[in-house]
Design an enzyme around this catalytic site. Structure first.
Site, mmCIF file in Angstrom:
data_model
loop_
_atom_site.group_PDB
_atom_site.id
_atom_site.type_symbol
_atom_site.label_atom_id
_atom_site.label_comp_id
_atom_site.label_asym_id
_atom_site.label_seq_id
_atom_site.Cartn_x
_atom_site.Cartn_y
_atom_site.Cartn_z
ATOM 1 N N ARG A 1 0.852 -1.184 0.000
ATOM 2 C CA ARG A 1 0.000 0.000 0.000
ATOM 3 C C ARG A 1 0.888 1.234 0.000
ATOM 4 O O ARG A 1 1.908 1.293 0.686
ATOM 5 C CB ARG A 1 -0.915 0.028 1.238
ATOM 6 C CG ARG A 1 -1.985 -1.056 1.262
ATOM 7 C CD ARG A 1 -3.053 -0.829 0.200
ATOM 8 N NE ARG A 1 -4.120 -1.806 0.264
ATOM 9 C CZ ARG A 1 -4.124 -2.969 -0.388
ATOM 10 N NH1 ARG A 1 -3.078 -3.305 -1.131
ATOM 11 N NH2 ARG A 1 -5.138 -3.802 -0.282
ATOM 12 N N GLU B 1 -2.853 8.012 -5.638
ATOM 13 C CA GLU B 1 -2.998 7.333 -6.922
ATOM 14 C C GLU B 1 -4.244 7.839 -7.644
ATOM 15 O O GLU B 1 -5.239 8.148 -6.989
ATOM 16 C CB GLU B 1 -3.086 5.815 -6.714
ATOM 17 C CG GLU B 1 -1.818 5.222 -6.118
ATOM 18 C CD GLU B 1 -1.886 3.700 -5.955
ATOM 19 O OE1 GLU B 1 -2.916 3.105 -6.347
ATOM 20 O OE2 GLU B 1 -0.918 3.104 -5.457
ATOM 21 N N HIS C 1 0.416 0.214 -9.954
ATOM 22 C CA HIS C 1 -0.452 -0.615 -9.109
ATOM 23 C C HIS C 1 -0.974 -1.827 -9.892
ATOM 24 O O HIS C 1 -2.185 -2.020 -10.059
ATOM 25 C CB HIS C 1 -1.620 0.201 -8.548
ATOM 26 C CG HIS C 1 -2.143 -0.350 -7.261
ATOM 27 N ND1 HIS C 1 -2.597 0.438 -6.234
ATOM 28 C CD2 HIS C 1 -2.276 -1.627 -6.805
ATOM 29 C CE1 HIS C 1 -3.000 -0.319 -5.227
ATOM 30 N NE2 HIS C 1 -2.810 -1.578 -5.557
ATOM 31 N N ALA D 1 -2.678 -6.784 -8.819
ATOM 32 C CA ALA D 1 -3.780 -7.708 -9.115
ATOM 33 C C ALA D 1 -4.039 -7.854 -10.605
ATOM 34 O O ALA D 1 -4.998 -8.505 -11.002
ATOM 35 C CB ALA D 1 -5.056 -7.228 -8.430
#
Length: 528
Positions: A232, A261, A279, A282
């Site tokens: 994070r 972000e 990021h 995922a």
């Protein structure tokens, strides 16, 4: 009878629709188009989104039939969970869908930073052959420090062990024996900073972890350190990291997350010894498919009235109406317990007493464990993985049920034994026709306090002037006291001040209070 309407607001894998099955009317819309979303959600019973669709109070108000919001992923930044809860709408996500992808990206960033992949690639594309300039370092036989040994941290540790690395870890909520079983040596943060050749951060973002790796910490590391943060943004102080990289106090960094972000303009991007990604933790086909299938199953459960393990705000399933109000209370008690303990407990008892025990109260144990681990692991905690998290940390858990409750109609207590044999406990109950939540006991002291967003518990030797001392320090810090309870075991013995305040109390202010009171224990708990 018409079938429930499931609205898919973003592109999801075909496996997601397949997992929903034939019992629903599937509709599609462009969730990023506000007008189209508000029109389509008006008749939806459930909505499936990723990150582009904003399900806020306005969207929820436009959806009178809505029962569940499903986020095909981990983060919930685009879903107003509080507004959904107030509207009686369940929110679910896919908390474990991306853990392998996130772990693999952390390793990829570490390798890329160690071998200067990004600048060497850029130079070659610009027609420059710079072999000597981009000499890297091996991972083999180096020491890697894992900051946060949750599920992703464990996966990273396992993968880096295969590279022949020595793995150490800092995580106050994991027992040393459990870490040793994984071949990991638990250390304190100062030791990790001093010994690590590589460091990878895998913590949740909380008030305690923001800025955890800051100016002071980056002055203690080896100048050869390669630091990776794929957890994070904000856990690593970006300004401090920039200075350390610029001054040669840190060799290289790999970053996938940032304090703000989207982040497209950072001084860090100017440095050749930084490899950065937007990021992408995922962002794999496999993670997206796992997420879609997981939330599709949760939607099926929610719309059929079954137990929904991955609900983040409310708990579905066939649960007695008398039990339901105790679920959020149990979760809050769990979070308070962790704040009081400050470490992982070896044994936790969830004690439920009173009339409520006429019903199945297993869900209260799950809710308590969900609260216990909510603020100490990186991954989302659910009713399914909470017992697994306890087992992974070597914590024995027991549900104790007793129909007798002498002082309260119903009472929920979380009691734990810590590594040094000491005990921590916190109890709560629901009072009045509105079922108001109250904390009624902390470590054996009787209190009567509402579990508001910001709490503090101070244990000290009973003597005059201490309440005024606390009030003065908090006043100087601009922290307003909303409620205060003072309890003691005997005149001149041990005393407890339990506070609810309007804003979080800083670590410096807590230290001032501890010093001024000569307090045995000072703990702050933020239930936000």
């Amino acid at each position: 009878m018409s079938m429930p309407v499931v609205l898919i607001a973003e592109e999801l894998s075909p496996a997601t629709v397949e997992a929903l099955g034939p019992d629903f009317e599937i509709r599609h819309c462009n969730g990023a188009d506000r007008g189209e979303l508000l029109e389509a959600i008006a008749t939806a019973d459930a909505i499936l989104v990723r990150s582009a669709t904003k399900v806020d109070a306005e969207a929820l108000a436009a959806a009178p039939r809505l029962k569940v919001v499903a986020r095909a992923g981990v983060g919930l930044d685009n879903v107003d969970v509080r507004a959904a809860t107030q509207s009686g709408v369940m929110v679910v996500n896919a908390p474990t869908s991306n853990i392998v992808s996130a772990a693999e990206l952390a390793v990829a960033l570490m390798l890329a930073a160690a071998r200067h992949v990004s600048p060497a690639h850029a130079a070659l594309k610009n027609g420059e052959w710079k072999r000597s300039r981009y000499t890297g370092i091996e991972l083999y036989e180096k020491t890697v420090g894992i900051v946060g040994l949750g599920r992703i941290g464990v996966l990273v540790a396992q993968r880096l062990s295969a590279f022949g690395m020595k793995v150490i870890a800092y995580d106050p909520y994991v027992q040393a024996g459990r870490a040793a079983q994984m071949g990991v040596r638990l250390v304190d943060l100062d030791t990790l900073l001093a010994e690590s050749d590589f460091m990878s951060v895998h913590l949740p973002k909380t008030s305690e972890t923001v800025g955890l790796i800051g100016v002071e910490q980056l002055h203690r590391v080896k100048p050869s350190l390669v630091l990776v943060n794929a957890a994070r943004g904000g856990i690593v102080d970006e300004a401090a990291l920039y200075s350390a990289l610029k001054e040669g106090r840190v060799a290289a960094a790999g970053l996938d997350v940032f304090a703000q972000e989207p982040c497209t303009d950072s001084p860090l991007f100017e440095l050749e010894n930084v490899v950065a990604t937007p990021h992408l933790g995922a962002s794999t086909d496999e993670a997206q498919e796992k997420a879609g299938i997981a939330v599709a199953r949760s939607v099926r459960l929610a719309l059929s009235g079954e137990l929904v393990p991955d609900a983040v705000n409310v708990q579905g399933g066939v649960i007695a109406e008398d039990v339901r109000p105790g679920i959020p209370l149990s979760e809050k008690l769990g979070r308070i317990f962790t704040g009081l303990a400050g470490e992982v407990a070896q044994q936790i008892d969830v004690e439920v007493r009173g009339e409520i025990t006429d019903f199945d109260v297993k869900v209260l144990e799950l809710a308590a464990l969900k609260g216990v681990f909510a603020d100490i692991v990186e991954e989302q905690v659910s009713y399914v993985n909470a017992p697994l998290l306890a087992a992974e940390r070597g914590t024995a858990v027991r549900l104790v049920v007793d129909p007798e409750s002498p002082d309260h109609r119903n009472l929920i207590t979380i009691r734990g034994t810590l590594g040094d044999g000491s005990q921590v406990s916190v109890s709560g109950t629901l009072v009045g026709i509105n079922q108001r939540e109250r904390i009624v006991e902390v470590n054996g002291f009787d209190v009567d306090l509402e579990p508001t967003q910001h709490l503090a518990f101070l244990t000290y030797g009973d003597r005059p002037g201490m309440v005024g001392t606390v009030g003065g320090i908090l006043g100087d810090a601009g922290v307003n006291i909303a409620g205060m309870q003072v309890s003691r075991d005997a005149k001149g013995g041990q005393a407890l001040v339990a506070l609810s305040v309007d804003s979080a109390i800083s670590a410096d202010t807590l230290a001032d209070i501890q010093h001024a009171m000569d307090a045995a224990s000072v703990r702050a708990v933020d239930l936000v």
